[in-house]
Enzyme design. Structure first.
Site: not given
Ligand code: GH3
Ligand code: MG
Ligand code: MG
Length: 326
Positions: A183, A191, A196, A200, A226
């Site tokens: 994780d 973010n 965002h 990504d 994630e």
């Protein structure tokens, strides 16, 4: 069309060959059924125009043999017979012939039969092409449906299938495996801070890093937003902990700025769980243990790998992750 003429009588064969060529078709010929069977396989004619009575394989047996192939290609079969009887015609058609002609061969009759042959052959070719296109498309769709679009890793559907295979191997052969849940640390803040799109990009970079650290035979999935899941099969189990640690260090080395992390770069935490040999715990239980180990890794400060407490084969719970030589 490409037409194979089969006749043991040289005169009949010459007449048939001439008639076929006069109608504008390509022609090759053989003089008995055995040669015909070999020529069908090597020469792949569209149409076989075969005599019925021949030494070796008869015309009827040749039809049966051609029809019993499983290659999927279609060969149009016309039997030449000296007998004008319904029973005879029915026997030939039942053996797999598409049509029959009475000897002596009449070029007009042959022309009519070959028009039907061209139509059927064309349809079969179309069907075969469409079938292979559909198969290719199906394979591609199967693969797309099991891949995560952002990272290219396997998705939940692919994981579900892997779990089913794992369960079967454990039940049948007593195989063991290990699972790691990975994780990204404080990704919400990432973010919030960088946007965002940058998020990504970071997800893709982390996924690539995990892929680079995994070995052939290990499987990687995007488990959730994630979160990633690695499955280390039987022979990779002892190296699983090292692989996960290699992933952790690799991600840190990417040096993707992350102001909210104490270390200043993007990091991951991981929980590892192992199914011991002979144990038959369901995969969901092994997964739950990996999740608990991941939770502990987070509690203990993140950017670390923790092992499930129930795993006895490998004790990485106390492993000093920094000491692993990479
Ligand atoms: P922790 O260290 O405890 O894991 O904290 P966290 O912030 O990483 O965990 P949390 O579950 O609170 O937040 C996960 C974040 O991951 C929230 C979500 O915006 C982000 N995320 C999930 N999927 C995607 C995605 O596809 N793209 C981007 N950019 N962000 C994603
Ligand atoms: Mg996270
Ligand atoms: Mg999470």
């Amino acid at each position: 069309m490409r037409i194979l003429v089969v006749d043991d009588d040289p005169t009949s064969r010459l007449i048939a060959e001439a008639a076929v060529r006069d109608l504008g078709h390509e022609c090759f010929s053989v003089s008995d059924g055995d040669e015909a069977w070999a020529a069908v396989q090597s020469g792949r004619p569209d149409v076989v125009l075969s005599d019925w009575m021949m030494p070796g394989l008869s015309g009827l047996e040749l039809c049966q043999r051609i029809r019993s192939r499983t290659t999927g290609e279609y060969t149009y079969l016309i039997l030449l017979t000296g007998q004008r009887s319904l029973d005879h015609a029915l026997e030939g058609m039942s053996a797999g012939a598409d049509d029959y002609l009475i000897k002596p061969l009449d070029p007009g009759d042959l022309q009519v039969r070959l028009i039907a042959a061209a139509r059927v052959t064309y349809l079969h070719t179309q069907l075969a092409r469409q079938r292979s296109e559909l198969e290719a498309l199906n394979t591609e769709l199967t693969s797309i449906a099991r891949r995560d679009q952002l990272t290219g890793l396997g998705n939940r559907m692919a994981l579900q299938e892997e779990f089913e295979k794992l369960e079967a191997r454990v039940t049948r052969y007593g195989h063991r495996y290990s699972i790691a849940l990975v994780d990204i640390d404080n990704f919400k803040s990432f973010n919030d801070c960088y946007g965002h799109q940058a998020g990504d990009q970071a997800l893709r970079a982390v996924a690539d890093q995990l892929r680079a650290a995994a070995r052939k035979g290990d499987s990687l999935y995007r488990y959730g937003g994630e979160e990633f899941l690695c499955v280390f099969p039987e022979r990779a189990v002892p190296g699983g902990a090292i692989a996960v640690e290699r992933m952790r260090v690799g991600v840190q080395k990417l040096a993707i700025s992350h102001a909210a992390n104490a270390i200043g770069v993007v990091t991951i935490s991981a929980g590892l769980s192992i199914l011991d040999p002979g144990a038959t715990r369901p995969v969901n239980e092994v997964l739950k243990e990996a999740d608990e180990a991941l939770y502990r890794a987070k509690e203990l400060g993140r950017n670390r790998v923790e092992s499930a407490l129930t795993s006895t084969s490998l004790n990485v719970a106390t492993m000093n992750t920094e000491s692993v030589r990479l």
